[in-house]
Design an enzyme around this catalytic site. Structure first.
Site, PDB file in Angstrom:
ATOM      1  N   SER A 117       0.826  -1.209   0.000  1.00 54.66           N
ATOM      2  CA  SER A 117       0.000   0.000   0.000  1.00 54.66           C
ATOM      3  C   SER A 117       0.857   1.254   0.000  1.00 54.66           C
ATOM      4  CB  SER A 117      -0.897   0.006   1.244  1.00 54.66           C
ATOM      5  OG  SER A 117      -1.536   1.254   1.404  1.00 54.66           O
ATOM      6  N   TYR A 140      -2.595   0.353   9.971  1.00 55.48           N
ATOM      7  CA  TYR A 140      -2.757  -0.307   8.672  1.00 55.48           C
ATOM      8  C   TYR A 140      -1.489  -0.129   7.837  1.00 55.48           C
ATOM      9  CZ  TYR A 140      -4.020  -0.891   3.784  1.00 55.48           C
ATOM     10  OH  TYR A 140      -4.022  -1.262   2.457  1.00 55.48           O
ATOM     11  N   LYS A 178     -17.493  -2.072   0.253  1.00 57.31           N
ATOM     12  CA  LYS A 178     -16.473  -1.506   1.134  1.00 57.31           C
ATOM     13  C   LYS A 178     -16.987  -0.401   2.053  1.00 57.31           C
ATOM     14  CE  LYS A 178     -12.257  -1.068  -0.148  1.00 57.31           C
ATOM     15  NZ  LYS A 178     -11.004  -0.632  -0.823  1.00 57.31           N
TER      16      LYS A 178
END
Length: 330
Positions: A117, A140, A178
């Site tokens: 990411s 995250y 999502k």
């Protein structure tokens, strides 16, 4: 031999499954957590050999049930909620699970293509794949960052392909499950359909209203890059996967509104006209995001290009237009 796609019912995973099907590949084992049952809709038009829950799959892997039976693993499964505060869950799901699959792939000499990411870069201004530019702002991002460090150490002795993709702001079909983590384009489309306007954050971090900028990449391009590396098993490493262009959120709003207007037979407008007509509205920047928000991202894609990937990436105007057409038909 099976192709394994984890997170297969999710956004990028389901698009990869469909693309493999389009190549005639149907020996695919879909791995996911169906706690959000509506995700099944992403796989209705796909052909699979089997479906396994993510915990059951890992148990079978560690028991040797897939030894000698796997061609490649696309590991797209992760907790992608950047607002998640349960660090233990995040690290178990995004780091430990991902590490266990890496062990399997290296042992079996199986291609391992996994989702990293752009969040690993945090609030930095240089987005190139080097340790000195990395500094995640949330757990995250840290979970992705830490696994990338493991890959860097193990690549030296790897006997098979390992590729990490640092996804920037991906948008496109099959993301409807999502919720708040769906793309800005998805939310703008639904806002326009419901209220006749779209909403953007007011300025922050020195940016004007809606001028915070991201590298928005259409999911079809993300899939193409994944399959390019599948076709070139000699290529390994960690690569940014973005367009190389930073575009303001205002561009997404304008592209979405104009795509919706085109479907209504109405002419295109510029941003100033949209604001004056109330089609674009700016709302206060959320307190909960202050200090945890990337106001600017722009992938350095030089390593990706050096690895041989030369296809052009869709602009926001191009990608959002295609996406809105798909959403309108859903």
């Amino acid at each position: 031999m099976y192709y394994i796609v984890t997170g297969a019912a999710g956004f990028i995973g389901s698009n990869i499954v469909k693309a493999l099907n389009d190549r005639g590949i149907v020996d695919i084992i879909a791995v996911d957590n169906m706690k959000k049952a509506d995700k099944f809709r992403n796989l209705v038009d796909c052909e699979l050999a089997d479906y396994l829950d993510k915990e059951e799959f890992l148990d079978l892997v560690e028991a040797g049930q897939f030894d000698g039976a796997v061609e490649a693993i696309f590991h797209e499964g992760a907790c992608s909620d950047t607002m998640e505060t349960d660090g233990r869950y995040m690290m178990a799901n995004n780091f430990r699970y991902t590490s266990a699959l890496l062990d399997f792939c290296l042992d079996q000499e199986v291609a391992y293509l996994y989702a990293s990411s752009a969040s690993v870069y945090g609030g930095g201004r240089i987005f190139s794949e080097a340790r000195e530019h990395e500094g995640p702002l949330n757990v995250y991002g840290y979970s992705k960052f830490l696994f990338d460090q493991v890959v860097r150490r193990r690549l030296r002795d790897a006997g098979s392909q390992v590729v990490g993709f640092r996804y920037f702001n991906v948008y496109g079909p099959r993301e409807q499950h999502k919720g708040r983590m769906a793309s800005v384009a998805f939310h703008h489309f639904n806002q326009y359909q419901a209220e006749g306007k779209v909403k953007l954050f007011e300025g922050c971090d020195g940016y004007g209203n809606g001028e915070q900028s991201r590298d928005f990449v259409y999911v079809d391009d993300v899939v193409k890059v994944n399959l390019y590396f599948l076709d070139h098993p000699e290529k390994s490493g960690i690569f940014n996967l973005g367009t190389g262009r930073a575009q303001p959120f205002n561009d997404v709003a304008v592209a979405t509104v104009n795509a919706c207007r085109a479907l209504e037979g109405k002419p295109a407008l510029n941003l100033a006209d949209m604001v004056s007509l109330g089609l674009v509205e700016y709302v206060p920047f959320p307190e909960a995001l202050k200090g945890k928000y990337q106001s600017f991202t722009q992938a350095d894609v030089s390593r990706l290009r050096a690895a041989g990937y030369q296809d052009e990436f869709a602009t926001v105007a191009e990608g959002v237009s295609r996406y809105v057409e798909r959403l309108a038909k859903a």
